[in-house]
Write an enzyme that holds these catalytic residues in place. Structure first.
Site, PDB file in Angstrom:
ATOM      1  CE1 TYR A 290      -3.868  -2.336   5.179  1.00  0.00           C
ATOM      2  CE2 TYR A 290      -3.257  -0.055   4.708  1.00  0.00           C
ATOM      3  CZ  TYR A 290      -3.699  -1.295   4.277  1.00  0.00           C
ATOM      4  OH  TYR A 290      -3.960  -1.498   2.932  1.00  0.00           O
TER       5      TYR A 290
ATOM      6  CB  SER B   9      -0.882   0.036   1.255  1.00  0.00           C
ATOM      7  OG  SER B   9      -1.538   1.287   1.378  1.00  0.00           O
TER       8      SER B   9
HETATM    9  P1  NAP Z   1     -11.462  -6.146   0.853  1.00  0.00           P
HETATM   10  O1  NAP Z   1     -12.389  -5.619  -0.180  1.00  0.00           O
HETATM   11  O2  NAP Z   1     -11.737  -5.862   2.297  1.00  0.00           O
HETATM   12  O3  NAP Z   1     -11.345  -7.739   0.655  1.00  0.00           O
HETATM   13  C1  NAP Z   1     -10.547  -8.452   1.543  1.00  0.00           C
HETATM   14  C2  NAP Z   1     -10.401  -9.870   1.075  1.00  0.00           C
HETATM   15  O4  NAP Z   1      -9.465 -10.511   1.949  1.00  0.00           O
HETATM   16  C3  NAP Z   1     -11.685 -10.674   1.136  1.00  0.00           C
HETATM   17  O5  NAP Z   1     -11.652 -11.620   0.098  1.00  0.00           O
HETATM   18  C4  NAP Z   1     -11.587 -11.358   2.500  1.00  0.00           C
HETATM   19  O6  NAP Z   1     -12.293 -12.596   2.566  1.00  0.00           O
HETATM   20  C5  NAP Z   1     -10.096 -11.628   2.557  1.00  0.00           C
HETATM   21  N1  NAP Z   1      -9.553 -11.791   3.898  1.00  0.00           N
HETATM   22  C6  NAP Z   1      -9.642 -10.934   4.940  1.00  0.00           C
HETATM   23  N2  NAP Z   1      -8.993 -11.435   6.005  1.00  0.00           N
HETATM   24  C7  NAP Z   1      -8.481 -12.623   5.611  1.00  0.00           C
HETATM   25  C8  NAP Z   1      -7.743 -13.643   6.257  1.00  0.00           C
HETATM   26  N3  NAP Z   1      -7.382 -13.530   7.528  1.00  0.00           N
HETATM   27  N4  NAP Z   1      -7.421 -14.759   5.549  1.00  0.00           N
HETATM   28  C9  NAP Z   1      -7.790 -14.896   4.248  1.00  0.00           C
HETATM   29  N5  NAP Z   1      -8.495 -13.976   3.593  1.00  0.00           N
HETATM   30  C10 NAP Z   1      -8.839 -12.853   4.274  1.00  0.00           C
HETATM   31  O7  NAP Z   1      -9.961  -5.663   0.609  1.00  0.00           O
HETATM   32  P2  NAP Z   1      -9.260  -4.949  -0.656  1.00  0.00           P
HETATM   33  O8  NAP Z   1      -9.456  -3.492  -0.530  1.00  0.00           O
HETATM   34  O9  NAP Z   1      -9.596  -5.648  -1.914  1.00  0.00           O
HETATM   35  O10 NAP Z   1      -7.735  -5.206  -0.257  1.00  0.00           O
HETATM   36  C11 NAP Z   1      -6.914  -6.181  -0.868  1.00  0.00           C
HETATM   37  C12 NAP Z   1      -5.465  -5.831  -0.544  1.00  0.00           C
HETATM   38  O11 NAP Z   1      -5.171  -4.543  -1.072  1.00  0.00           O
HETATM   39  C13 NAP Z   1      -5.156  -5.759   0.951  1.00  0.00           C
HETATM   40  O12 NAP Z   1      -3.880  -6.297   1.207  1.00  0.00           O
HETATM   41  C14 NAP Z   1      -5.156  -4.261   1.236  1.00  0.00           C
HETATM   42  O13 NAP Z   1      -4.343  -3.934   2.345  1.00  0.00           O
HETATM   43  C15 NAP Z   1      -4.585  -3.744  -0.068  1.00  0.00           C
HETATM   44  N6  NAP Z   1      -4.872  -2.317  -0.306  1.00  0.00           N
HETATM   45  C16 NAP Z   1      -6.160  -1.898  -0.483  1.00  0.00           C
HETATM   46  C17 NAP Z   1      -6.404  -0.535  -0.689  1.00  0.00           C
HETATM   47  C18 NAP Z   1      -7.787   0.009  -0.879  1.00  0.00           C
HETATM   48  O14 NAP Z   1      -7.954   1.246  -0.888  1.00  0.00           O
HETATM   49  N7  NAP Z   1      -8.808  -0.843  -1.071  1.00  0.00           N
HETATM   50  C19 NAP Z   1      -5.334   0.360  -0.713  1.00  0.00           C
HETATM   51  C20 NAP Z   1      -4.045  -0.101  -0.528  1.00  0.00           C
HETATM   52  C21 NAP Z   1      -3.827  -1.461  -0.335  1.00  0.00           C
HETATM   53  P3  NAP Z   1     -13.878 -12.674   3.004  1.00  0.00           P
HETATM   54  O15 NAP Z   1     -14.672 -12.154   1.825  1.00  0.00           O
HETATM   55  O16 NAP Z   1     -14.123 -14.128   3.256  1.00  0.00           O
HETATM   56  O17 NAP Z   1     -14.033 -11.804   4.206  1.00  0.00           O
END
Ligand code: NAP
Length: 248
Positions: free
Chosen positions: A157, A143
């Site tokens: 985080y 991130s």
């Molecule tokens: P999200 O929409 O909250 O989705 C999270 C995903 O991770 C879901 O599939 C969830 O499964 C799964 N998950 C959560 N905890 C887990 C665990 N302990 N073991 C296995 N799976 C788990 O998140 P996202 O925004 O797509 O984020 C994906 C990545 O991008 C993350 O690493 C996040 O830090 C990074 N990121 C996101 C942003 C942003 O603005 N969105 C920015 C920078 C970085 P369930 O559906 O079963 O709950």
């Protein structure tokens, strides 16, 4: 043959977009999820309907036994592993460092950092040329928080993503001769559900004014960058941290 790919946290958000695109690129896909089986099944269905192959596998990346059984399931059911995306990640309610509890810090670090290390360990064991594998690629989803710090929101985080950056650089050097490239994508603010965890579902729309491009990003914009890093197009890139953040 492209082999198979494990994408952790692929039931929603960035991971789900990655899963669909990875299947279209020719991978057999393991859609890992934590608790939302219905959402994971929908991703698998979308891939299958388009003629691809995918399985949904439950597993908490914060639990070593779950990781071991996730990889064993893929060994049994899919083509040999050639790619891993460490995408699963969590954050917690906006707080200052002085208000962060031991339990919170443990949850964030274990899920975001330890989980990525253990998944990479299993992947390298299978893909390394010196261990009889055919090489491959790993992409860690970091991130831009790693360089912004996220004060009064989630410094924990941000620090976990700083660890992921160092992990990417170090592991890339360790396994380069084993035919494995390791890179990271650092998204900016992306429209997904993760912001609900911080207690501000509409965070992207508030923060987007600070983004030079004046908009939030889409999950597919991150997915495309990750798939590029895994592809032959990026054959001489390893240990890089690729920002996908609209200039922020
Ligand atoms: P999200 O929409 O909250 O989705 C999270 C995903 O991770 C879901 O599939 C969830 O499964 C799964 N998950 C959560 N905890 C887990 C665990 N302990 N073991 C296995 N799976 C788990 O998140 P996202 O925004 O797509 O984020 C994906 C990545 O991008 C993350 O690493 C996040 O830090 C990074 N990121 C996101 C942003 C942003 O603005 N969105 C920015 C920078 C970085 P369930 O559906 O079963 O709950």
């Amino acid at each position: 043959m492209k082999g198979s790919i494990i994408i952790t946290g692929a039931s929603r958000g960035i991971g789900a977009s990655l899963a669909v695109r990875a299947a279209a690129a020719g991978y057999e896909v393991c859609v890992n999820f934590h608790s939302n089986q219905g959402a994971a099944d929908e991703v698998v269905q979308k891939i299958t309907e388009a003629g691809g192959r995918a399985i949904a596998v439950q597993g908490d990346v914060a639990v070593e036994q779950d990781i071991l059984s996730l990889f064993k399931t893929v060994d049994r059911e899919l083509a040999p592993l050639t790619a891993l995306v460490n995408n699963a990640g969590i954050l917690e309610t906006h707080a200052s460092v002085t208000d962060m509890t031991f339990d919170r810090l443990q949850r964030v670090m274990t899920t975001n950092v330890t989980g990525s290390f253990l998944c990479a360990k299993e992947a390298v064991t299978r893909m390394a040329l010196s261990k009889g594998g055919q090489g491959g690629g790993i992409v860690n989803i970091s991130s831009v928080a790693a360089r912004l710090g996220s004060p009064h929101e989630y410094v924990d985080y941000a620090a976990s993503k700083g660890a992921i950056d160092a992990f990417t650089i170090g592991l890339a050097k360790e396994v380069a001769e084993d035919g494995i490239r390791v890179n990271a994508v650092r998204p900016g603010v992306i429209y997904t559900d993760i912001h609900k965890l911080g207690g501000e579902p509409d965070r992207v729309d508030r923060v987007k004014e600070n983004v030079p491009m004046k908009r939030g990003g889409l999950p597919e914009e991150v997915a495309k960058a990750a798939l590029w890093l895994l592809s032959e197009e990026a054959s001489y890139s390893t240990g890089i941290l690729l920002d996908v953040s609209g200039g922020r």
